[in-house]
Write a protein that holds these residues in place. Structure first.
Motif, PDB file in Angstrom:
ATOM      1  N   GLU A  15       0.821  -1.216   0.000  1.00  0.00           N
ATOM      2  CA  GLU A  15       0.000   0.000   0.000  1.00  0.00           C
ATOM      3  C   GLU A  15       0.855   1.266   0.000  1.00  0.00           C
ATOM      4  OE1 GLU A  15      -3.118   2.317   2.979  1.00  0.00           O
ATOM      5  OE2 GLU A  15      -3.185   0.125   2.858  1.00  0.00           O
ATOM      6  N   TYR A  16       1.954   1.231   0.753  1.00  0.00           N
ATOM      7  CA  TYR A  16       2.758   2.448   0.914  1.00  0.00           C
ATOM      8  C   TYR A  16       3.769   2.636  -0.220  1.00  0.00           C
ATOM      9  CZ  TYR A  16       0.200   2.437   5.167  1.00  0.00           C
ATOM     10  OH  TYR A  16      -0.855   2.442   6.051  1.00  0.00           O
ATOM     11  N   GLN A  17       3.758   1.723  -1.170  1.00  0.00           N
ATOM     12  CA  GLN A  17       4.393   1.947  -2.470  1.00  0.00           C
ATOM     13  C   GLN A  17       3.342   2.432  -3.474  1.00  0.00           C
ATOM     14  OE1 GLN A  17       5.619  -0.860  -0.441  1.00  0.00           O
ATOM     15  NE2 GLN A  17       6.967   0.865  -0.051  1.00  0.00           N
ATOM     16  N   PHE A  18       2.170   1.804  -3.431  1.00  0.00           N
ATOM     17  CA  PHE A  18       1.106   2.160  -4.371  1.00  0.00           C
ATOM     18  C   PHE A  18       0.583   3.571  -4.121  1.00  0.00           C
ATOM     19  CE2 PHE A  18      -0.039  -2.644  -4.551  1.00  0.00           C
ATOM     20  CZ  PHE A  18       1.036  -2.878  -5.392  1.00  0.00           C
ATOM     21  N   ASN A  19       0.753   4.079  -2.909  1.00  0.00           N
ATOM     22  CA  ASN A  19       0.356   5.452  -2.614  1.00  0.00           C
ATOM     23  C   ASN A  19       1.260   6.470  -3.298  1.00  0.00           C
ATOM     24  OD1 ASN A  19      -1.647   4.580  -0.893  1.00  0.00           O
ATOM     25  ND2 ASN A  19      -0.546   5.054   0.995  1.00  0.00           N
ATOM     26  N   VAL A  20       2.504   6.067  -3.566  1.00  0.00           N
ATOM     27  CA  VAL A  20       3.544   7.030  -3.947  1.00  0.00           C
ATOM     28  C   VAL A  20       4.045   6.839  -5.379  1.00  0.00           C
ATOM     29  CG1 VAL A  20       5.895   7.816  -3.414  1.00  0.00           C
ATOM     30  CG2 VAL A  20       4.299   7.296  -1.542  1.00  0.00           C
ATOM     31  N   LEU A  21       4.407   5.614  -5.735  1.00  0.00           N
ATOM     32  CA  LEU A  21       5.085   5.389  -7.012  1.00  0.00           C
ATOM     33  C   LEU A  21       4.238   5.746  -8.238  1.00  0.00           C
ATOM     34  CD1 LEU A  21       7.026   2.104  -6.156  1.00  0.00           C
ATOM     35  CD2 LEU A  21       7.924   4.442  -6.269  1.00  0.00           C
ATOM     36  N   GLY A  76       2.270   8.164  -8.513  1.00  0.00           N
ATOM     37  CA  GLY A  76       2.373   9.612  -8.622  1.00  0.00           C
ATOM     38  C   GLY A  76       3.677  10.074  -9.225  1.00  0.00           C
ATOM     39  N   MET A  77       4.674   9.195  -9.227  1.00  0.00           N
ATOM     40  CA  MET A  77       5.961   9.489  -9.868  1.00  0.00           C
ATOM     41  C   MET A  77       5.957   9.094 -11.340  1.00  0.00           C
ATOM     42  SD  MET A  77       8.668   8.129  -6.985  1.00  0.00           S
ATOM     43  CE  MET A  77       8.743   8.821  -5.328  1.00  0.00           C
ATOM     44  N   GLY A  78       4.816   8.560 -11.811  1.00  0.00           N
ATOM     45  CA  GLY A  78       4.705   8.207 -13.212  1.00  0.00           C
ATOM     46  C   GLY A  78       4.805   6.731 -13.522  1.00  0.00           C
ATOM     47  N   TYR A  79       4.876   5.886 -12.464  1.00  0.00           N
ATOM     48  CA  TYR A  79       5.032   4.451 -12.687  1.00  0.00           C
ATOM     49  C   TYR A  79       3.676   3.748 -12.757  1.00  0.00           C
ATOM     50  CZ  TYR A  79       9.825   5.458 -11.344  1.00  0.00           C
ATOM     51  OH  TYR A  79      11.079   5.998 -11.281  1.00  0.00           O
ATOM     52  N   ARG A  80       3.620   2.727 -13.569  1.00  0.00           N
ATOM     53  CA  ARG A  80       2.500   1.796 -13.561  1.00  0.00           C
ATOM     54  C   ARG A  80       2.852   0.693 -12.563  1.00  0.00           C
ATOM     55  NH1 ARG A  80       0.805  -2.162 -18.658  1.00  0.00           N
ATOM     56  NH2 ARG A  80      -1.217  -2.843 -17.827  1.00  0.00           N
ATOM     57  N   CYS A  81       2.013   0.477 -11.575  1.00  0.00           N
ATOM     58  CA  CYS A  81       2.272  -0.530 -10.546  1.00  0.00           C
ATOM     59  C   CYS A  81       1.229  -1.636 -10.632  1.00  0.00           C
ATOM     60  CB  CYS A  81       2.247   0.097  -9.158  1.00  0.00           C
ATOM     61  SG  CYS A  81       3.601   1.244  -8.838  1.00  0.00           S
ATOM     62  N   ILE A  82       1.708  -2.866 -10.710  1.00  0.00           N
ATOM     63  CA  ILE A  82       0.821  -4.025 -10.810  1.00  0.00           C
ATOM     64  C   ILE A  82       1.031  -4.902  -9.584  1.00  0.00           C
ATOM     65  CG2 ILE A  82       0.267  -6.118 -12.124  1.00  0.00           C
ATOM     66  CD1 ILE A  82       1.290  -4.596 -14.623  1.00  0.00           C
ATOM     67  N   GLY A  83      -0.060  -5.185  -8.876  1.00  0.00           N
ATOM     68  CA  GLY A  83      -0.010  -6.088  -7.736  1.00  0.00           C
ATOM     69  C   GLY A  83      -0.791  -7.353  -8.036  1.00  0.00           C
ATOM     70  N   ILE A  84      -0.229  -8.497  -7.688  1.00  0.00           N
ATOM     71  CA  ILE A  84      -0.868  -9.786  -7.938  1.00  0.00           C
ATOM     72  C   ILE A  84      -1.011 -10.535  -6.613  1.00  0.00           C
ATOM     73  CG2 ILE A  84      -0.660 -12.010  -9.127  1.00  0.00           C
ATOM     74  CD1 ILE A  84       1.163 -10.681 -11.144  1.00  0.00           C
ATOM     75  N   ASP A  85      -2.177 -11.129  -6.390  1.00  0.00           N
ATOM     76  CA  ASP A  85      -2.330 -12.068  -5.273  1.00  0.00           C
ATOM     77  C   ASP A  85      -2.066 -13.473  -5.799  1.00  0.00           C
ATOM     78  OD1 ASP A  85      -3.076  -9.946  -3.698  1.00  0.00           O
ATOM     79  OD2 ASP A  85      -5.217 -10.427  -3.688  1.00  0.00           O
ATOM     80  N   TRP A  86      -1.107 -14.182  -5.185  1.00  0.00           N
ATOM     81  CA  TRP A  86      -0.872 -15.569  -5.620  1.00  0.00           C
ATOM     82  C   TRP A  86      -2.135 -16.402  -5.406  1.00  0.00           C
ATOM     83  CZ3 TRP A  86       3.029 -17.065  -1.274  1.00  0.00           C
ATOM     84  CH2 TRP A  86       4.075 -16.153  -1.215  1.00  0.00           C
ATOM     85  N   ARG A  87      -2.185 -17.537  -6.063  1.00  0.00           N
ATOM     86  CA  ARG A  87      -3.259 -18.489  -5.787  1.00  0.00           C
ATOM     87  C   ARG A  87      -3.266 -18.825  -4.287  1.00  0.00           C
ATOM     88  NH1 ARG A  87      -2.931 -23.873  -8.669  1.00  0.00           N
ATOM     89  NH2 ARG A  87      -2.398 -22.614 -10.484  1.00  0.00           N
ATOM     90  N   GLY A  88      -4.454 -18.879  -3.711  1.00  0.00           N
ATOM     91  CA  GLY A  88      -4.575 -19.235  -2.299  1.00  0.00           C
ATOM     92  C   GLY A  88      -4.469 -18.069  -1.338  1.00  0.00           C
ATOM     93  N   PHE A  89      -4.176 -16.866  -1.863  1.00  0.00           N
ATOM     94  CA  PHE A  89      -3.927 -15.710  -1.002  1.00  0.00           C
ATOM     95  C   PHE A  89      -4.715 -14.499  -1.489  1.00  0.00           C
ATOM     96  CE2 PHE A  89      -0.535 -18.661  -0.488  1.00  0.00           C
ATOM     97  CZ  PHE A  89      -0.216 -18.618   0.859  1.00  0.00           C
TER      98      PHE A  89
END
Length: 265
Positions: free
Chosen positions: A41-47, A49-62
């Motif tokens: 969360e505390y990367q997705f709040n910031v990065l 805004g710096m122009g990066y595309r951020c992708i988060g994945i939940d593994w299977r089971g999580f």
């Protein structure tokens, strides 16, 4: 932000969150055990805004992903990531993995000959080995008998800096989103983990970030990775435990920007 599901094999879908899809540089984050993409969360709040595309994945089971009873080995987890990469048609992206997510990232790169990754970030990574047999046995026993108390114990050694009770409660709930069987299966995987043969095969620039106070994966393993991974640099985090991405989040986010390169807003 765009959240959706990607089918990785018949009957199994992974939850993917795509933040700032128009960002000029892409960073894919792989969470640690037994968490979800929400740990960043505390990367997705910031990065973004710096122009990066951020992708988060939940593994299977999580997290929000499907929870099949099988498929909890490093090869299958790497194959799941590949299915997401192909679905999203990703190329020239940065792959960042924390703890067990770091092990999955290593296996993905080696298994798929780079797999479109231009740079690798290993954050308190579980490599070249995972948990000791003694630690794994204790965690497995607790998971199968009182998983909530096991998660509380993990939280208590995860951070170096002070965390509030509300933050601790949130973190515990993140771990409890996982299925009990997937939580247990990954402990067994970590007990038997051996990535020594894979490290020398990584050919992309690699940043190793590791807290010197890490009580889960000792800092000595980061030093070993640095010796064995070509084109790698090791940055010790002097005030971090197993959560360098949070314990020193401002430093971590700036380091990510320096390593990935300036994005175009």
């Amino acid at each position: 932000m765009v959240g959706y599901y990607v089918t990785v094999e018949p009957g199994v879908k992974l939850y993917v969150e795509d933040i700032n899809p128009t960002g000029s540089k892409t960073i894919m984050f792989l969470h640690g055990w037994p968490l979800s993409h929400e740990q960043f969360e505390y990367q997705f709040n910031v990065l973004p805004g710096m122009g990066y595309r951020c992708i988060g994945i939940d593994w299977r089971g999580f997290g929000k992903s499907d929870r099949p009873y099988s498929g909890y080995n490093l090869e299958r987890l790497a194959d799941d990531i590949r299915a997401v990469v192909e679905e999203m048609q990703l190329k020239d992206f940065v792959l960042a993995g924390h703890s067990t997510g770091g092990a999955i990232a290593i296996k993905y790169i080696v298994r798929y000959n780079g797999g479109g990754v231009s740079k690798l970030v290993l954050i308190d990574a579980a490599a070249p080995s995972g948990l000791t047999k003694e630690t794994a046995a204790q965690l497995l026993k607790e998971t199968l008998n009182d998983r909530a108390n096991m998660m509380l114990g993990v939280t208590n050694i995860f951070f170096f800096r002070y965390i509030t009770k509300p933050f601790s409660d949130w973190f515990n709930q993140m771990g409890m989103q996982a299925a009990g069987w997937s939580t247990a299966a990954i402990i067994v995987m970590l007990r038997d983990l051996d990535l020594n043969a894979d490290l020398s095969r990584i050919q992309v620039p690699t940043l190793i970030v590791h807290g010197i106070h890490d009580q889960v994966i000792p800092f000595s393993q980061a030093e070993e990775m640095h010796q064995k991974i070509p084109h790698s640099q090791l940055i010790p985090f002097m005030y971090s435990g197993h959560a360098s991405f949070y314990d020193e989040r401002d430093k971590f986010n700036q380091l990510m920007r320096d390593f990935v390169g300036t994005a175009i807003n």
